[in-house]
Design a protein around this motif. Structure first.
Motif, PDB file in Angstrom:
ATOM      1  N   ILE A 173       8.002   2.917  11.854  1.00  0.00           N
ATOM      2  CA  ILE A 173       6.946   2.250  11.109  1.00  0.00           C
ATOM      3  C   ILE A 173       7.275   0.762  10.995  1.00  0.00           C
ATOM      4  O   ILE A 173       8.402   0.384  10.661  1.00  0.00           O
ATOM      5  N   GLU A 174       6.303  -0.069  11.305  1.00  0.00           N
ATOM      6  CA  GLU A 174       6.481  -1.503  11.140  1.00  0.00           C
ATOM      7  C   GLU A 174       6.769  -1.797   9.670  1.00  0.00           C
ATOM      8  O   GLU A 174       5.937  -1.501   8.802  1.00  0.00           O
ATOM      9  N   PRO A 175       7.938  -2.371   9.345  1.00  0.00           N
ATOM     10  CA  PRO A 175       8.295  -2.608   7.934  1.00  0.00           C
ATOM     11  C   PRO A 175       7.270  -3.433   7.177  1.00  0.00           C
ATOM     12  O   PRO A 175       7.101  -3.260   5.967  1.00  0.00           O
ATOM     13  N   LEU A 176       6.554  -4.327   7.878  1.00  0.00           N
ATOM     14  CA  LEU A 176       5.556  -5.151   7.193  1.00  0.00           C
ATOM     15  C   LEU A 176       4.523  -4.290   6.482  1.00  0.00           C
ATOM     16  O   LEU A 176       4.055  -4.638   5.395  1.00  0.00           O
ATOM     17  N   LEU A 177       4.162  -3.148   7.070  1.00  0.00           N
ATOM     18  CA  LEU A 177       3.141  -2.294   6.472  1.00  0.00           C
ATOM     19  C   LEU A 177       3.616  -1.653   5.176  1.00  0.00           C
ATOM     20  O   LEU A 177       2.807  -1.249   4.339  1.00  0.00           O
ATOM     21  N   LEU A 178       4.931  -1.561   5.004  1.00  0.00           N
ATOM     22  CA  LEU A 178       5.476  -0.957   3.788  1.00  0.00           C
ATOM     23  C   LEU A 178       5.562  -1.943   2.632  1.00  0.00           C
ATOM     24  O   LEU A 178       5.928  -1.570   1.528  1.00  0.00           O
ATOM     25  N   THR A 179       5.205  -3.208   2.878  1.00  0.00           N
ATOM     26  CA  THR A 179       5.225  -4.188   1.786  1.00  0.00           C
ATOM     27  C   THR A 179       3.964  -4.097   0.934  1.00  0.00           C
ATOM     28  O   THR A 179       3.969  -4.506  -0.224  1.00  0.00           O
ATOM     29  N   ALA A 180       2.874  -3.588   1.515  1.00  0.00           N
ATOM     30  CA  ALA A 180       1.579  -3.589   0.832  1.00  0.00           C
ATOM     31  C   ALA A 180       1.254  -2.201   0.292  1.00  0.00           C
ATOM     32  O   ALA A 180       1.637  -1.181   0.874  1.00  0.00           O
ATOM     33  N   THR A 181       0.533  -2.169  -0.815  1.00  0.00           N
ATOM     34  CA  THR A 181       0.125  -0.908  -1.420  1.00  0.00           C
ATOM     35  C   THR A 181      -1.308  -1.030  -1.922  1.00  0.00           C
ATOM     36  O   THR A 181      -1.758  -2.109  -2.322  1.00  0.00           O
ATOM     37  N   ARG A 182      -2.006   0.083  -1.906  1.00  0.00           N
ATOM     38  CA  ARG A 182      -3.371   0.099  -2.418  1.00  0.00           C
ATOM     39  C   ARG A 182      -3.335   0.088  -3.942  1.00  0.00           C
ATOM     40  O   ARG A 182      -2.526   0.784  -4.560  1.00  0.00           O
ATOM     41  N   VAL A 183      -4.202  -0.703  -4.540  1.00  0.00           N
ATOM     42  CA  VAL A 183      -4.281  -0.831  -5.994  1.00  0.00           C
ATOM     43  C   VAL A 183      -5.647  -0.321  -6.453  1.00  0.00           C
ATOM     44  O   VAL A 183      -6.684  -0.806  -5.995  1.00  0.00           O
ATOM     45  N   LEU A 184      -5.639   0.652  -7.337  1.00  0.00           N
ATOM     46  CA  LEU A 184      -6.858   1.148  -7.956  1.00  0.00           C
ATOM     47  C   LEU A 184      -6.851   0.752  -9.423  1.00  0.00           C
ATOM     48  O   LEU A 184      -5.808   0.845 -10.079  1.00  0.00           O
ATOM     49  N   THR A 185      -7.981   0.291  -9.943  1.00  0.00           N
ATOM     50  CA  THR A 185      -8.062  -0.099 -11.351  1.00  0.00           C
ATOM     51  C   THR A 185      -8.857   0.944 -12.125  1.00  0.00           C
ATOM     52  O   THR A 185      -9.806   1.533 -11.611  1.00  0.00           O
ATOM     53  N   PHE A 186      -8.458   1.126 -13.392  1.00  0.00           N
ATOM     54  CA  PHE A 186      -9.070   2.143 -14.239  1.00  0.00           C
ATOM     55  C   PHE A 186      -9.310   1.591 -15.638  1.00  0.00           C
ATOM     56  O   PHE A 186      -8.538   0.766 -16.136  1.00  0.00           O
ATOM     57  N   ALA A 187     -10.376   2.087 -16.251  1.00  0.00           N
ATOM     58  CA  ALA A 187     -10.586   1.946 -17.691  1.00  0.00           C
ATOM     59  C   ALA A 187     -10.469   3.349 -18.256  1.00  0.00           C
ATOM     60  O   ALA A 187     -11.387   4.167 -18.080  1.00  0.00           O
ATOM     61  N   GLN A 188      -9.320   3.642 -18.866  1.00  0.00           N
ATOM     62  CA  GLN A 188      -8.964   5.002 -19.253  1.00  0.00           C
ATOM     63  C   GLN A 188      -9.009   5.884 -17.997  1.00  0.00           C
ATOM     64  O   GLN A 188      -8.255   5.658 -17.073  1.00  0.00           O
ATOM     65  N   GLN A 189      -9.900   6.880 -17.932  1.00  0.00           N
ATOM     66  CA  GLN A 189      -9.927   7.745 -16.753  1.00  0.00           C
ATOM     67  C   GLN A 189     -10.996   7.342 -15.741  1.00  0.00           C
ATOM     68  O   GLN A 189     -11.100   7.958 -14.679  1.00  0.00           O
ATOM     69  N   ALA A 190     -11.793   6.338 -16.064  1.00  0.00           N
ATOM     70  CA  ALA A 190     -12.872   5.913 -15.170  1.00  0.00           C
ATOM     71  C   ALA A 190     -12.336   4.940 -14.120  1.00  0.00           C
ATOM     72  O   ALA A 190     -11.783   3.889 -14.464  1.00  0.00           O
ATOM     73  N   ARG A 191     -12.499   5.294 -12.854  1.00  0.00           N
ATOM     74  CA  ARG A 191     -12.049   4.418 -11.775  1.00  0.00           C
ATOM     75  C   ARG A 191     -13.034   3.271 -11.598  1.00  0.00           C
ATOM     76  O   ARG A 191     -14.250   3.478 -11.580  1.00  0.00           O
ATOM     77  N   LEU A 192     -12.503   2.061 -11.456  1.00  0.00           N
ATOM     78  CA  LEU A 192     -13.346   0.875 -11.378  1.00  0.00           C
ATOM     79  C   LEU A 192     -13.392   0.276  -9.972  1.00  0.00           C
ATOM     80  O   LEU A 192     -14.423   0.291  -9.320  1.00  0.00           O
ATOM     81  N   THR A 193     -12.272  -0.274  -9.502  1.00  0.00           N
ATOM     82  CA  THR A 193     -12.278  -1.010  -8.238  1.00  0.00           C
ATOM     83  C   THR A 193     -11.050  -0.657  -7.413  1.00  0.00           C
ATOM     84  O   THR A 193     -10.094  -0.042  -7.893  1.00  0.00           O
ATOM     85  N   SER A 194     -11.085  -1.112  -6.168  1.00  0.00           N
ATOM     86  CA  SER A 194      -9.969  -0.940  -5.235  1.00  0.00           C
ATOM     87  C   SER A 194      -9.553  -2.308  -4.720  1.00  0.00           C
ATOM     88  O   SER A 194     -10.414  -3.154  -4.430  1.00  0.00           O
ATOM     89  N   ALA A 195      -8.261  -2.529  -4.599  1.00  0.00           N
ATOM     90  CA  ALA A 195      -7.754  -3.822  -4.140  1.00  0.00           C
ATOM     91  C   ALA A 195      -6.430  -3.602  -3.408  1.00  0.00           C
ATOM     92  O   ALA A 195      -6.076  -2.476  -3.043  1.00  0.00           O
ATOM     93  N   THR A 196      -5.708  -4.688  -3.199  1.00  0.00           N
ATOM     94  CA  THR A 196      -4.431  -4.664  -2.490  1.00  0.00           C
ATOM     95  C   THR A 196      -3.375  -5.343  -3.335  1.00  0.00           C
ATOM     96  O   THR A 196      -3.666  -6.278  -4.090  1.00  0.00           O
TER      97      THR A 196
END
Length: 243
Positions: A2-25
């Motif tokens: 696996i290209e190590p560069l790809l392991l530096t980034a992670t998906r970020v999900l935002t929540f208000a309590q249990q409600a999912r709001l947005t997706s980011a990096t």
């Protein structure tokens, strides 16, 4: 492999309590043995739109021998009513970058990730030419390898004078096709022969992708989008990660 560069980034999900709001990096940054998650400030709070999540969730690989194994790792954004992230200001106003400290002891025992360090930041006199090739590593529209939970990379080029604050703000422009979900992605350039100094992560961290740039006078029917993006200079991380 696996290209190590790809392991530096992670998906970020935002929540208000249990409600999912947005997706980011987001991506990992390490300094003096302290580990941080870096993303865009507007992912954590956006006063203009009323976006106010109370926690985020990142995806972590948990088996170095099987990258299909992953888990969600929740991080609260407030403690005792106060935000736990760090952001900053400069002469141009609010900087759209935020960092959160990560407790290593709270991570799953076999967590697999790679982190940039201050050694990956460009030197103050680093010359990056206009048109230089960049990569933006992230999760556009949340898209990724859903089996191995890996981000994707989009090619970009430097579109404004690197080192100059575009219109007085702490960012430069990149020319790339980007989408929602890429906010907070690392913007990097390959370091030729950098393996000697940087090991298997020979990439210079130039900035943090923030948002697409547009102009209010564009005719939505006749004119294509500019295709230009704001990339905040990565040296802000030295300020935000001071002990």
């Amino acid at each position: 492999m696996i290209e190590p560069l790809l392991l530096t980034a992670t998906r970020v999900l935002t929540f208000a309590q249990q409600a999912r709001l947005t997706s980011a990096t987001g991506f990992f940054f390490e300094r003096d043995r302290r580990l941080y998650l870096v993303t865009s400030r507007h992912v954590l709070i956006d006063e203009a739109s009323g976006h106010r999540p109370d926690r985020i969730e990142i995806e972590l690989h948990t088996d170095p021998d099987n990258l299909a194994q992953s888990t969600g790792f929740s991080i609260p954004l407030y403690r005792d009513g106060r935000s736990v992230w760090r952001d900053g200001l400069d002469g141009g106003g609010t900087v759209d970058v935020a960092v959160l400290a990560i407790d290593r002891d709270a991570l799953p025992e076999r967590t697999v990730y790679r982190a940039f360090t201050p050694d990956h930041l460009p030197a103050p006199d680093e010359r990056v030419e206009i048109g230089a090739t960049l990569l933006v590593v992230g999760f556009p529209l949340g898209f990724h390898d859903t089996l191995h939970h890996m981000p994707v990379a989009r090619q970009a080029v430097v579109a404004s004078s690197f080192g100059l604050r575009f219109q007085g703000h702490g960012y430069f422009l990149s020319d790339a096709r980007t989408h929602r979900g890429t906010s907070g992605a690392p913007v990097v350039a390959r370091v030729p022969g950098g393996e000697q100094a940087l090991g298997d992560l020979p990439w210079m961290l130039l900035g943090i992708h923030s948002a697409r740039l547009d102009i209010g006078t564009r005719d939505l029917q006749l004119d294509e989008a500019l295709g230009l993006n704001c990339t905040w200079y990565a040296d802000i991380l030295l300020t935000l990660t001071e002990a």
